[in-house]
Scaffold this motif. Structure first.
Motif, PDB file in Angstrom:
ATOM      1  N   ASP A 266       0.813  -1.220   0.000  1.00  0.00           N
ATOM      2  CA  ASP A 266       0.000   0.000   0.000  1.00  0.00           C
ATOM      3  C   ASP A 266       0.846   1.269   0.000  1.00  0.00           C
ATOM      4  O   ASP A 266       0.308   2.380  -0.012  1.00  0.00           O
ATOM      5  CB  ASP A 266      -0.916   0.014   1.233  1.00  0.00           C
ATOM      6  N   PHE A 267       2.155   1.110   0.037  1.00  0.00           N
ATOM      7  CA  PHE A 267       3.048   2.259   0.096  1.00  0.00           C
ATOM      8  C   PHE A 267       3.299   2.774  -1.322  1.00  0.00           C
ATOM      9  O   PHE A 267       3.757   2.032  -2.187  1.00  0.00           O
ATOM     10  CB  PHE A 267       4.373   1.857   0.756  1.00  0.00           C
ATOM     11  N   VAL A 268       2.979   4.037  -1.562  1.00  0.00           N
ATOM     12  CA  VAL A 268       3.119   4.625  -2.892  1.00  0.00           C
ATOM     13  C   VAL A 268       4.308   5.579  -2.904  1.00  0.00           C
ATOM     14  O   VAL A 268       4.357   6.540  -2.126  1.00  0.00           O
ATOM     15  CB  VAL A 268       1.838   5.369  -3.311  1.00  0.00           C
ATOM     16  N   LEU A 269       5.263   5.303  -3.753  1.00  0.00           N
ATOM     17  CA  LEU A 269       6.416   6.176  -3.910  1.00  0.00           C
ATOM     18  C   LEU A 269       6.108   7.245  -4.959  1.00  0.00           C
ATOM     19  O   LEU A 269       5.629   6.939  -6.050  1.00  0.00           O
ATOM     20  CB  LEU A 269       7.637   5.370  -4.345  1.00  0.00           C
ATOM     21  N   THR A 270       6.365   8.505  -4.623  1.00  0.00           N
ATOM     22  CA  THR A 270       6.122   9.605  -5.555  1.00  0.00           C
ATOM     23  C   THR A 270       7.256   9.671  -6.576  1.00  0.00           C
ATOM     24  O   THR A 270       8.328   9.096  -6.380  1.00  0.00           O
ATOM     25  CB  THR A 270       6.052  10.936  -4.797  1.00  0.00           C
ATOM     26  N   PRO A 271       7.049  10.377  -7.670  1.00  0.00           N
ATOM     27  CA  PRO A 271       8.155  10.574  -8.617  1.00  0.00           C
ATOM     28  C   PRO A 271       9.386  11.189  -7.945  1.00  0.00           C
ATOM     29  O   PRO A 271      10.524  10.853  -8.290  1.00  0.00           O
ATOM     30  CB  PRO A 271       7.555  11.507  -9.669  1.00  0.00           C
ATOM     31  N   GLU A 272       9.152  12.073  -6.969  1.00  0.00           N
ATOM     32  CA  GLU A 272      10.268  12.681  -6.239  1.00  0.00           C
ATOM     33  C   GLU A 272      10.995  11.640  -5.400  1.00  0.00           C
ATOM     34  O   GLU A 272      12.234  11.655  -5.303  1.00  0.00           O
ATOM     35  CB  GLU A 272       9.763  13.827  -5.366  1.00  0.00           C
ATOM     36  N   ASP A 273      10.234  10.730  -4.783  1.00  0.00           N
ATOM     37  CA  ASP A 273      10.844   9.638  -4.005  1.00  0.00           C
ATOM     38  C   ASP A 273      11.716   8.773  -4.906  1.00  0.00           C
ATOM     39  O   ASP A 273      12.845   8.409  -4.555  1.00  0.00           O
ATOM     40  CB  ASP A 273       9.768   8.761  -3.363  1.00  0.00           C
ATOM     41  N   LEU A 274      11.177   8.426  -6.056  1.00  0.00           N
ATOM     42  CA  LEU A 274      11.920   7.554  -6.972  1.00  0.00           C
ATOM     43  C   LEU A 274      13.202   8.229  -7.459  1.00  0.00           C
ATOM     44  O   LEU A 274      14.247   7.587  -7.578  1.00  0.00           O
ATOM     45  CB  LEU A 274      11.031   7.169  -8.161  1.00  0.00           C
ATOM     46  N   ALA A 275      13.110   9.522  -7.709  1.00  0.00           N
ATOM     47  CA  ALA A 275      14.307  10.252  -8.141  1.00  0.00           C
ATOM     48  C   ALA A 275      15.345  10.287  -7.027  1.00  0.00           C
ATOM     49  O   ALA A 275      16.558  10.135  -7.288  1.00  0.00           O
ATOM     50  CB  ALA A 275      13.919  11.671  -8.554  1.00  0.00           C
ATOM     51  N   ALA A 276      14.887  10.474  -5.782  1.00  0.00           N
ATOM     52  CA  ALA A 276      15.813  10.500  -4.648  1.00  0.00           C
ATOM     53  C   ALA A 276      16.482   9.145  -4.455  1.00  0.00           C
ATOM     54  O   ALA A 276      17.685   9.062  -4.152  1.00  0.00           O
ATOM     55  CB  ALA A 276      15.071  10.922  -3.380  1.00  0.00           C
ATOM     56  N   LEU A 277      15.721   8.089  -4.641  1.00  0.00           N
ATOM     57  CA  LEU A 277      16.292   6.740  -4.489  1.00  0.00           C
ATOM     58  C   LEU A 277      17.253   6.426  -5.638  1.00  0.00           C
ATOM     59  O   LEU A 277      18.270   5.755  -5.435  1.00  0.00           O
ATOM     60  CB  LEU A 277      15.174   5.706  -4.411  1.00  0.00           C
ATOM     61  N   ASP A 278      16.941   6.926  -6.828  1.00  0.00           N
ATOM     62  CA  ASP A 278      17.875   6.743  -7.954  1.00  0.00           C
ATOM     63  C   ASP A 278      19.203   7.444  -7.672  1.00  0.00           C
ATOM     64  O   ASP A 278      20.273   6.958  -8.056  1.00  0.00           O
ATOM     65  CB  ASP A 278      17.278   7.299  -9.247  1.00  0.00           C
ATOM     66  N   HIS A 279      19.118   8.592  -7.028  1.00  0.00           N
ATOM     67  CA  HIS A 279      20.345   9.326  -6.702  1.00  0.00           C
ATOM     68  C   HIS A 279      21.152   8.589  -5.642  1.00  0.00           C
ATOM     69  O   HIS A 279      22.388   8.527  -5.717  1.00  0.00           O
ATOM     70  CB  HIS A 279      19.998  10.740  -6.220  1.00  0.00           C
ATOM     71  N   ALA A 280      20.444   8.024  -4.650  1.00  0.00           N
ATOM     72  CA  ALA A 280      21.125   7.329  -3.558  1.00  0.00           C
ATOM     73  C   ALA A 280      21.619   5.949  -3.971  1.00  0.00           C
ATOM     74  O   ALA A 280      22.674   5.492  -3.505  1.00  0.00           O
ATOM     75  CB  ALA A 280      20.184   7.204  -2.362  1.00  0.00           C
ATOM     76  N   TYR A 281      20.861   5.289  -4.823  1.00  0.00           N
ATOM     77  CA  TYR A 281      21.198   3.941  -5.307  1.00  0.00           C
ATOM     78  C   TYR A 281      21.145   3.982  -6.830  1.00  0.00           C
ATOM     79  O   TYR A 281      20.161   3.556  -7.430  1.00  0.00           O
ATOM     80  CB  TYR A 281      20.210   2.909  -4.767  1.00  0.00           C
ATOM     81  N   PRO A 282      22.180   4.486  -7.475  1.00  0.00           N
ATOM     82  CA  PRO A 282      22.105   4.760  -8.920  1.00  0.00           C
ATOM     83  C   PRO A 282      21.867   3.506  -9.753  1.00  0.00           C
ATOM     84  O   PRO A 282      22.416   2.431  -9.477  1.00  0.00           O
ATOM     85  CB  PRO A 282      23.483   5.349  -9.241  1.00  0.00           C
ATOM     86  N   PRO A 283      21.050   3.645 -10.793  1.00  0.00           N
ATOM     87  CA  PRO A 283      20.893   2.531 -11.740  1.00  0.00           C
ATOM     88  C   PRO A 283      22.196   2.310 -12.496  1.00  0.00           C
ATOM     89  O   PRO A 283      23.027   3.218 -12.598  1.00  0.00           O
ATOM     90  CB  PRO A 283      19.776   3.009 -12.671  1.00  0.00           C
ATOM     91  N   PRO A 284      22.399   1.115 -13.027  1.00  0.00           N
ATOM     92  CA  PRO A 284      23.683   0.810 -13.680  1.00  0.00           C
ATOM     93  C   PRO A 284      23.869   1.582 -14.977  1.00  0.00           C
ATOM     94  O   PRO A 284      22.921   1.778 -15.739  1.00  0.00           O
ATOM     95  CB  PRO A 284      23.591  -0.697 -13.936  1.00  0.00           C
ATOM     96  N   LYS A 285      25.111   1.986 -15.228  1.00  0.00           N
ATOM     97  CA  LYS A 285      25.448   2.668 -16.467  1.00  0.00           C
ATOM     98  C   LYS A 285      26.254   1.781 -17.411  1.00  0.00           C
ATOM     99  O   LYS A 285      26.586   2.178 -18.525  1.00  0.00           O
ATOM    100  CB  LYS A 285      26.251   3.940 -16.156  1.00  0.00           C
ATOM    101  N   ARG A 286      26.570   0.572 -16.937  1.00  0.00           N
ATOM    102  CA  ARG A 286      27.325  -0.372 -17.763  1.00  0.00           C
ATOM    103  C   ARG A 286      26.979  -1.783 -17.302  1.00  0.00           C
ATOM    104  O   ARG A 286      26.382  -1.991 -16.236  1.00  0.00           O
ATOM    105  CB  ARG A 286      28.835  -0.131 -17.637  1.00  0.00           C
ATOM    106  N   LYS A 287      27.375  -2.736 -18.105  1.00  0.00           N
ATOM    107  CA  LYS A 287      27.144  -4.143 -17.776  1.00  0.00           C
ATOM    108  C   LYS A 287      27.999  -4.556 -16.576  1.00  0.00           C
ATOM    109  O   LYS A 287      29.189  -4.238 -16.505  1.00  0.00           O
ATOM    110  CB  LYS A 287      27.501  -5.012 -18.987  1.00  0.00           C
TER     111      LYS A 287
END
Length: 277
Positions: A250-271
């Motif tokens: 039931d926990f909804v992450l906002t676009p701002e939350d997702l952006a903050a988590l991407d900054h803290a735990y970056p998605p991969p830029k390479r294999k």
């Protein structure tokens, strides 16, 4: 309950129950069984296990826990790679069926790539399908090049899922494996979505949890559940832990939350190499 669709069109819960390292203490057995049953009550009807877990002891635990409730359970189990010859798969499945006290496994996975040719393993899976012993088959811990070898086989497109290590701190599969899986409408099953409770608590994660009165684990699990085509299978060994996991739905992450988590735990830029625990 949020669901994810298998390539066959069958919908399964996006949040299931993992069982790795259960059944290790007889004194906890009653609570572990009660926990699995509470999970079923709360809609966590997908239960994941393997012949490796406790060398069959966890399958026996699950067989007891789902007694009288088999028809509401989506059972996932896995075969050891050294048992994954065509004949070995058949024998291993029979042993798992006996321990689980059932006549079929809903999704049967090869636990990780081994020395037996994958074509031979898939022939074993197909024989089990024809015999009604399993309903679907898939793999675990397969990276993209290994998945491509599966998909290239006759009947390889029937592979129902790839179970891999995936969580906020283990985002490597996003680079190439997950896009390829989505293109084939094949779900990824995320094991250890909370890194076995060792997920690094970075300020962004803690801030979101604090703001909404949640735990960092609920936020992290909600993030995993927000990924398209992903099934999360965290383990819970107490009823309280099941309730905490269910609340993440039931926990909804906002676009701002997702952006903050991407900054803290970056998605991969390479294999990167596929992680394993």
């Amino acid at each position: 309950m949020k669901t994810v669709t298998l390539p066959s069109g069958e919908a399964v819960p996006a949040l299931g129950q993992g069982t790795w390292q259960m059944a290790g203490d007889r004194g906890q057995r009653a609570e572990e069984i009660a926990t699995i049953r509470l999970g079923l009550d709360r809609g966590l009807t997908l239960i994941d296990t393997a012949e490796m877990y406790g060398e069959g002891a966890v399958e026996e635990l699950i067989g007891e826990a789902i007694g009288g409730r088999r028809n509401e359970t989506f059972l996932v189990s896995k075969v050891y790679p050294h048992n994954a010859s065509r004949a070995g798969v058949l024998a291993a499945c029979e042993r798992s069926l006996r321990r689980l006290k059932t006549d079929r496994i809903d999704l049967y996975l090869l636990h990780w790539p081994g020395s037996h040719p994958i074509a031979e393993t898939v022939r074993g899976f197909q024989a089990l399908l024809e015999a009604g012993k399993i309903r679907r088959w898939g793999v675990s811990n397969f990276d993209l090049h290994e998945m491509e070898a599966v998909w290239a086989l006759p009947g390889g497109g029937a592979c129902a899922s790839d179970q891999v290590l995936y969580n906020l701190s283990r985002r490597g599969p996003e680079f190439d494996l997950m896009p390829a899986a989505r293109a084939r409408a094949m779900p990824i099953m995320a094991y250890s979505p909370l890194e076995q409770g060792r997920l690094t608590h970075r300020p962004a994660l803690e801030a979101i949890a604090r703001r909404d009165g949640a735990t960092v684990y609920q936020v992290a699990l909600a993030w995993t559940l927000s990924r398209p085509g992903v099934i999360a299978i965290p383990k819970a060994v107490t009823p309280a832990h099941v309730r905490e996991n269910v609340a993440a739905l039931d926990f909804v992450l906002t676009p701002e939350d997702l952006a903050a988590l991407d900054h803290a735990y970056p998605p991969p830029k390479r294999k990167t190499a596929l992680g394993m625990l």
